[in-house]
Design a protein around this motif. Structure first.
Motif, PDB file in Angstrom:
ATOM      1  N   GLU A 298       0.812  -1.213   0.000  1.00 19.30           N
ATOM      2  CA  GLU A 298       0.000   0.000   0.000  1.00 19.30           C
ATOM      3  C   GLU A 298       0.849   1.268   0.000  1.00 19.30           C
ATOM      4  O   GLU A 298       0.376   2.338  -0.375  1.00 19.30           O
ATOM      5  CB  GLU A 298      -0.937   0.004   1.206  1.00 19.30           C
ATOM      6  N   SER A 299       2.101   1.169   0.400  1.00 23.98           N
ATOM      7  CA  SER A 299       2.986   2.343   0.392  1.00 23.98           C
ATOM      8  C   SER A 299       3.521   2.650  -0.999  1.00 23.98           C
ATOM      9  O   SER A 299       4.127   3.709  -1.216  1.00 23.98           O
ATOM     10  CB  SER A 299       4.167   2.116   1.340  1.00 23.98           C
ATOM     11  N   ASP A 300       3.306   1.770  -1.963  1.00 21.85           N
ATOM     12  CA  ASP A 300       3.816   1.995  -3.313  1.00 21.85           C
ATOM     13  C   ASP A 300       3.083   3.163  -3.977  1.00 21.85           C
ATOM     14  O   ASP A 300       1.840   3.219  -3.954  1.00 21.85           O
ATOM     15  CB  ASP A 300       3.639   0.741  -4.170  1.00 21.85           C
ATOM     16  N   ARG A 301       3.830   4.046  -4.602  1.00 20.00           N
ATOM     17  CA  ARG A 301       3.218   5.162  -5.315  1.00 20.00           C
ATOM     18  C   ARG A 301       4.234   5.712  -6.314  1.00 20.00           C
ATOM     19  O   ARG A 301       5.444   5.480  -6.207  1.00 20.00           O
ATOM     20  CB  ARG A 301       2.775   6.264  -4.370  1.00 20.00           C
ATOM     21  N   ASP A 302       3.730   6.459  -7.251  1.00 20.30           N
ATOM     22  CA  ASP A 302       4.584   7.063  -8.271  1.00 20.30           C
ATOM     23  C   ASP A 302       4.006   8.430  -8.618  1.00 20.30           C
ATOM     24  O   ASP A 302       2.962   8.533  -9.259  1.00 20.30           O
ATOM     25  CB  ASP A 302       4.622   6.165  -9.511  1.00 20.30           C
ATOM     26  N   LEU A 303       4.670   9.481  -8.152  1.00 17.12           N
ATOM     27  CA  LEU A 303       4.268  10.853  -8.429  1.00 17.12           C
ATOM     28  C   LEU A 303       5.245  11.446  -9.433  1.00 17.12           C
ATOM     29  O   LEU A 303       6.462  11.421  -9.208  1.00 17.12           O
ATOM     30  CB  LEU A 303       4.257  11.697  -7.153  1.00 17.12           C
ATOM     31  N   MET A 304       4.737  12.002 -10.530  1.00 13.29           N
ATOM     32  CA  MET A 304       5.607  12.539 -11.575  1.00 13.29           C
ATOM     33  C   MET A 304       5.095  13.897 -12.042  1.00 13.29           C
ATOM     34  O   MET A 304       3.879  14.111 -12.146  1.00 13.29           O
ATOM     35  CB  MET A 304       5.657  11.583 -12.771  1.00 13.29           C
ATOM     36  N   ASP A 305       6.026  14.790 -12.352  1.00  8.29           N
ATOM     37  CA  ASP A 305       5.702  16.085 -12.945  1.00  8.29           C
ATOM     38  C   ASP A 305       6.699  16.370 -14.055  1.00  8.29           C
ATOM     39  O   ASP A 305       7.915  16.176 -13.888  1.00  8.29           O
ATOM     40  CB  ASP A 305       5.764  17.209 -11.908  1.00  8.29           C
ATOM     41  N   ALA A 306       6.185  16.827 -15.183  1.00  8.20           N
ATOM     42  CA  ALA A 306       7.028  17.214 -16.314  1.00  8.20           C
ATOM     43  C   ALA A 306       6.625  18.609 -16.770  1.00  8.20           C
ATOM     44  O   ALA A 306       5.428  18.885 -16.946  1.00  8.20           O
ATOM     45  CB  ALA A 306       6.872  16.224 -17.471  1.00  8.20           C
ATOM     46  N   ASP A 307       7.610  19.487 -16.926  1.00  3.87           N
ATOM     47  CA  ASP A 307       7.393  20.843 -17.439  1.00  3.87           C
ATOM     48  C   ASP A 307       8.365  21.080 -18.580  1.00  3.87           C
ATOM     49  O   ASP A 307       9.589  21.011 -18.381  1.00  3.87           O
ATOM     50  CB  ASP A 307       7.612  21.873 -16.331  1.00  3.87           C
ATOM     51  N   VAL A 308       7.817  21.369 -19.752  1.00  2.88           N
ATOM     52  CA  VAL A 308       8.647  21.477 -20.948  1.00  2.88           C
ATOM     53  C   VAL A 308       8.223  22.696 -21.753  1.00  2.88           C
ATOM     54  O   VAL A 308       7.034  22.886 -22.027  1.00  2.88           O
ATOM     55  CB  VAL A 308       8.515  20.217 -21.832  1.00  2.88           C
ATOM     56  N   ALA A 309       9.189  23.523 -22.135  1.00  6.11           N
ATOM     57  CA  ALA A 309       8.949  24.685 -22.993  1.00  6.11           C
ATOM     58  C   ALA A 309       9.736  24.509 -24.284  1.00  6.11           C
ATOM     59  O   ALA A 309      10.900  24.091 -24.266  1.00  6.11           O
ATOM     60  CB  ALA A 309       9.364  25.973 -22.293  1.00  6.11           C
ATOM     61  N   THR A 310       9.104  24.849 -25.408  1.00 11.84           N
ATOM     62  CA  THR A 310       9.715  24.628 -26.720  1.00 11.84           C
ATOM     63  C   THR A 310       9.484  25.844 -27.610  1.00 11.84           C
ATOM     64  O   THR A 310       8.390  26.421 -27.608  1.00 11.84           O
ATOM     65  CB  THR A 310       9.113  23.381 -27.396  1.00 11.84           C
ATOM     66  N   ILE A 311      10.492  26.204 -28.378  1.00 15.89           N
ATOM     67  CA  ILE A 311      10.377  27.251 -29.399  1.00 15.89           C
ATOM     68  C   ILE A 311      10.852  26.657 -30.719  1.00 15.89           C
ATOM     69  O   ILE A 311      11.986  26.159 -30.815  1.00 15.89           O
ATOM     70  CB  ILE A 311      11.212  28.497 -29.053  1.00 15.89           C
ATOM     71  N   LEU A 312      10.000  26.697 -31.729  1.00 16.38           N
ATOM     72  CA  LEU A 312      10.311  26.147 -33.045  1.00 16.38           C
ATOM     73  C   LEU A 312      10.269  27.272 -34.079  1.00 16.38           C
ATOM     74  O   LEU A 312       9.233  27.919 -34.252  1.00 16.38           O
ATOM     75  CB  LEU A 312       9.297  25.057 -33.423  1.00 16.38           C
ATOM     76  N   TYR A 313      11.375  27.499 -34.743  1.00 15.59           N
ATOM     77  CA  TYR A 313      11.429  28.512 -35.813  1.00 15.59           C
ATOM     78  C   TYR A 313      11.681  27.833 -37.149  1.00 15.59           C
ATOM     79  O   TYR A 313      12.503  26.913 -37.247  1.00 15.59           O
ATOM     80  CB  TYR A 313      12.551  29.522 -35.555  1.00 15.59           C
ATOM     81  N   LYS A 314      10.970  28.299 -38.188  1.00 14.59           N
ATOM     82  CA  LYS A 314      11.192  27.790 -39.542  1.00 14.59           C
ATOM     83  C   LYS A 314      11.103  28.945 -40.517  1.00 14.59           C
ATOM     84  O   LYS A 314      10.124  29.707 -40.500  1.00 14.59           O
ATOM     85  CB  LYS A 314      10.158  26.717 -39.896  1.00 14.59           C
ATOM     86  N   GLY A 315      12.128  29.090 -41.345  1.00 17.12           N
ATOM     87  CA  GLY A 315      12.157  30.174 -42.305  1.00 17.12           C
ATOM     88  C   GLY A 315      12.468  29.675 -43.704  1.00 17.12           C
ATOM     89  O   GLY A 315      13.429  28.917 -43.905  1.00 17.12           O
TER      90      GLY A 315
ATOM     91  N   TYR B 108      11.944  17.839 -14.806  1.00 15.99           N
ATOM     92  CA  TYR B 108      11.162  16.656 -14.474  1.00 15.99           C
ATOM     93  C   TYR B 108      11.461  16.234 -13.035  1.00 15.99           C
ATOM     94  O   TYR B 108      12.622  16.217 -12.608  1.00 15.99           O
ATOM     95  CB  TYR B 108      11.509  15.492 -15.409  1.00 15.99           C
ATOM     96  N   THR B 109      10.417  15.885 -12.305  1.00 19.31           N
ATOM     97  CA  THR B 109      10.592  15.376 -10.943  1.00 19.31           C
ATOM     98  C   THR B 109       9.758  14.112 -10.784  1.00 19.31           C
ATOM     99  O   THR B 109       8.722  13.937 -11.431  1.00 19.31           O
ATOM    100  CB  THR B 109      10.160  16.397  -9.883  1.00 19.31           C
ATOM    101  N   ARG B 110      10.226  13.259  -9.883  1.00 24.82           N
ATOM    102  CA  ARG B 110       9.524  11.998  -9.661  1.00 24.82           C
ATOM    103  C   ARG B 110       9.780  11.509  -8.246  1.00 24.82           C
ATOM    104  O   ARG B 110      10.890  11.664  -7.710  1.00 24.82           O
ATOM    105  CB  ARG B 110      10.000  10.941 -10.667  1.00 24.82           C
ATOM    106  N   ASP B 111       8.771  10.936  -7.643  1.00 22.68           N
ATOM    107  CA  ASP B 111       8.882  10.307  -6.330  1.00 22.68           C
ATOM    108  C   ASP B 111       8.305   8.901  -6.472  1.00 22.68           C
ATOM    109  O   ASP B 111       7.083   8.719  -6.514  1.00 22.68           O
ATOM    110  CB  ASP B 111       8.123  11.110  -5.281  1.00 22.68           C
TER     111      ASP B 111
END
Length: 849
Positions: free
Chosen positions: A378-395, A412-415
């Motif tokens: 019952e103590s098993d768990r998986d907490l995850m957070d991902a934050d990603v920023a992207t800039i795409l340029y095309k000319g 990224y963080t995980r417990d």
């Protein structure tokens, strides 16, 4: 000043972005109305407004282009030579020159960019922008939308499987591993609602690809289970691709195209409920802010208990925000932000009886244990957070130069807290060394006794934190020398990663249950203690690359390229300093023959190198670098691909067919302990060779299919004796490779058979056959052959969508992941999903709101 004028469409969108707050509700499930954006891109370079009569008959696009050039004096360039074979409706009627260009491309899925009053470029809409339900799903006629791979899939000399947004929606595939279930040659260590110790863990043709996941051509650095809500389509490149994507890619690359802001207003809302219980909601809103600027937001909430897996749940939510500037012009910038939060219980599945001499272990569920049994606590768990920023340029600079500059930053963080339960024999010595009870689980099971205690290994989890940043600058140059056409790709890829990790240690006694009756509750006094120290590592990579495709004749071309990586990883693991610099080259060479615009035949050679710690944000490689202190043979892994194949577009390019023969050789193979994360280099040389066949697209306007067959003859051809491999593995099968795989997904629009029925009534489904495989190089742990099936029924009428999906239709006992140290995760039991969707769309606006 000229540069400012060039970038004016981008700059003008900055003020318009302030109106994001006015976005209204809905999610783009699939928006047929958005098809008007194809072939109707705005331009800063206007053609003559004179109206004149045209009478150009239908035919191949190349013929229609030639006729239109003669009549208008406009120089029209095909961005990709092979699209000249696509059928054009011709031009008949009175039009301006620009209207004639659009008429020439009506219903083709192709668009035109006017680059000057006398020049225009005709190009494919990238797969990530093709959303019309009735459009052809022949993936060979799409591009990758990755600057380093500019050609269509038909003209790319390597086996590539593409999974479209239409197929993802039809299957109700909510995670990337579910999206990939109909791709032969891929095995997964992810499972329903978990992701193992290192998040999504995929193997392509048996070789680890956990560090080879890319989004919009950039590395996705984190270790987490990826939801598909922000994904437009998925592409799998099979075989080494380091020349284009960098170190790693031994088995191939998994490329995800994210959803992006686009011109036109569209919104939809979708809710799904099902057994488990299961609940999910997604909304997707796109708003055009002015002629060249748009914004999009996609949000998801998901909650489920996995059918036939006790105590296993997966709850997550996420959001993607995207703003596009200069859309439809020669200079575009797209800015994205992605966040995903997950709260789930890790599922390491069921033990496999392992370690008994002469006995091949299998999951205990094959011997009569219930697939519902959960061996964690019952103590098993998986907490995850991902934050990603992207800039795409095309000319686009005329019809000869295209520049892209793409940047990503992620955190990224995980417990993760878990209970690894195994079925093996524990001698008194092992009991003393590891502080676990002695037992004879594996021997008991081999004698038919399932009412025996399993073993809880004394590992408790970890708390990884990681970040990464990458920039890729690419130039695509088209030119002629000595009468030969060139397509030159050159650029540089730079990235940086940082990862830190601490580990949980169990404190107190955990009494194991039996295989038939596992104990879920923690024992009194049990706790997990987080260590005060851990690992801390950093890595850098600078990889310049260059390739050139040269047309020796109109039909025959050669391509060659190389990437040179300067890679370094260093850090501190509980006081031990480690440092592993390396430099290596990744070459690629191809020969292509295209006798007609509908046929491609090719030979391809490619080499990839995977250095130690190539993905330090994965636990396995961080720990493996530390283990290198006692493993002087921890050398880079290398692989070579030899492939010959053909690709054909049939039925007026509605249907694509592929066939390939290949040999993939890998040396200095490493294996990862899924509990400790330590990677051991064995010196094994693996060989996988075989045949891959594919079919994708529409057989008729109502009948859509994607089918593939993969034969993978596999063998360990060299094996060094070591502590990890005390008995030579020469002649054994390569771990995680199924010799045969067949996948089929097909739908039919029944409404076409019923004249009085409006809308689209789709019926269909698919099956996935995978032959048996082993999960260790000693071939002592075995996953049996399995076939799973899925069925679907949906009805679309105007803005409404209703759907029914039945996953694991036959309630088959199969396994969606397995681990080399002795456990496998059963797939969910038969699951029913009911979906209701609402979509709203309006044509592209001029002048904003």
């Amino acid at each position: 000043m000229k540069a400012i004028q060039t970038l004016r469409p981008v700059l003008s969108g900055l003020a318009a972005s302030a109106s994001l707050a006015s976005l209204g509700g809905g999610v783009l499930f699939v928006a047929p109305e958005r098809a008007d954006a194809q072939g109707t891109q705005p331009s800063q370079s206007h053609l003559s407004s004179t109206v004149r009569r045209f009478d150009i008959p239908p035919g191949p696009l190349s013929d229609v282009v030639s006729a239109l050039e003669r009549e208008t004096g406009i120089h029209i360039t095909l961005a990709i030579h092979s699209i000249g074979s696509i059928h054009s409706p011709g031009v008949s009627g009175s039009f301006t020159a620009e209207q004639a260009l659009h008429a020439m491309l009506a219903d083709t899925g192709i668009r035109v960019r006017v680059t000057s009053p006398t020049m225009a470029v005709v190009e494919l809409v990238p797969a990530s922008e093709t959303v019309e339900v009735t459009a052809s799903t022949n993936a060979l006629q799409t591009t990758t939308d990755v600057g380093r791979l500019p050609d269509t899939l038909q003209s790319t000399p390597q086996t590539i499987t593409s999974i479209s947004q239409v197929m993802i929606e039809q299957q109700q595939a909510t995670t990337v591993d579910q999206v990939l279930q109909y791709v032969p040659g891929i095995t997964v260590a992810t499972g329903e609602g978990n992701g193992g110790i290192s998040g999504d863990q995929f193997r392509i043709r048996g070789f680890d690809a956990s560090g080879d996941i890319y989004v919009d051509g950039l590395r996705d650095f984190g270790s987490y289970v990826r939801d598909s809500f922000a994904t437009e389509n998925v592409m799998v490149i099979k075989g080494p691709a380091s020349e284009s994507f960098g170190n790693g890619t031994t088995g191939g690359v998994i490329e995800l195209d994210s959803k992006k802001a686009h011109l036109g207003n569209a919104s939809s809302y979708e809710v799904t409920g099902g057994t488990g219980p299961y609940g999910r909601g997604v909304f997707d809103i796109n708003r055009q802010l002015n002629d060249t600027t748009a914004a999009r937001i996609v949000a998801m909430g998901n909650g489920q208990d996995v059918v036939d897996r006790d105590h296993v749940y997966s709850n997550r939510w996420g959001v993607l925000a995207s703003v596009g500037f200069g859309l439809g012009t020669d200079q575009t910038v797209v800015v994205d932000y992605f966040h995903q939060h997950s709260d789930q219980r890790p599922d390491f599945g069921v033990p496999m009886n392992s370690g008994v001499t002469g006995v091949v272990g299998v999951p205990v569920t094959e011997l009569g244990v219930s697939r519902k049994n959960y061996y964690g606590r019952e103590s098993d768990r998986d907490l995850m957070d991902a934050d990603v920023a992207t800039i795409l340029y095309k000319g686009h600079f005329g019809d000869w130069l295209t520049l892209t500059n793409d940047t990503r930053v992620g955190h990224y963080t995980r417990d993760l807290r878990f209970t690894p339960s195994l079925c093996l024999d524990v001698s008194p010595l092992l009991s003393y060394l590891y502080g676990i009870p002695a037992g004879t689980c594996a021997t008991d099971v081999s004698k038919g006794n399932l009412n025996t205690n399993y073993v809880i290994w004394p590992v408790g989890g970890n708390t990884p934190k990681s970040s990464g940043a990458e920039n890729v600058t690419t130039a695509l140059v088209r030119f002629h020398t000595l009468g030969m056409r060139h397509e030159l790709v050159a650029g540089v890829d730079e990235y940086y990663q940082h990862a830190s990790m601490k580990f949980y240690t169990p404190s107190g006694t955990e009494t194991p249950g039996t295989l038939l009756n596992p104990i879920y509750q923690n024992s009194p006094g049990f706790s997990l203690v987080l260590a005060s120290t851990g690992t801390n590592s950093r890595s850098w990579d600078v990889g310049p690359f260059i390739s050139d495709r040269v047309w020796l004749t109109h039909q025959l071309s050669v391509s060659g390229g190389v990437r040179w990586d300067h890679y370094s990883v260093r850090g501190n693991a509980s006081g031990t300093i480690f440092n592993a610099p390396s430099q290596f080259a990744s070459p690629k060479a191809s020969l292509l023959w295209e006798p007609t615009l509908h046929q491609t035949y090719y030979f391809n050679f490619a080499r990839s190198v995977t250095p130690s710690g190539n993905n330090i944000t994965s636990l396995s490689t961080t720990s493996s670098i530390l283990s290198a202190q006692s493993q002087p043979n921890l050398k880079p892994q290398g692989s070579n691909l030899y492939e010959v194949g053909g690709k054909w577009s049939l039925l007026q390019d509605r249907l694509g067919a592929t066939a390939a023969l290949y040999r993939l050789e890998k040396n200095n193979t490493a294996y990862t302990d899924a509990i400790t994360g330590i990677q051991t280099t064995t010196g094994d040389v693996d060989r996988v060779q075989g045949i891959e066949l594919g079919l994708t697209g529409k057989i008729t306007r109502a009948w859509d299919t994607q089918a593939s067959y993969s034969l993978m003859d596999n063998k360990i051809v060299y094996s060094a004796i070591s502590a990890f491999t005390p008995v030579s593995a020469i002649g054994n099968r390569v771990p995680y490779v199924s010799k045969n795989g067949i996948a089929l997904w097909t739908t039919y629009d029944v409404a076409t058979l019923i004249p009085s029925l409006h809308g689209h009534l789709l019926g269909g489904g698919g099956f996935n056959f995978r032959s048996d495989y082993f999960v260790d190089n000693a071939n002592s742990l075995h996953i049996p052959t399995a076939t799973t099936a899925t069925a679907m029924l949906s009805y679309d009428l105007e803005r409404y969508h209703l759907g029914l999906n039945v996953n694991n239709l036959t309630n088959t006992l199969a396994y969606n992941s397995a681990f080399g140290n002795g456990y496998a995760t059963p797939v969910a039991g038969r699951t029913f999903l009911f979906t209701f969707g609402l979509r709203l769309a309006s044509p592209r606006k001029h002048g904003g709101f």
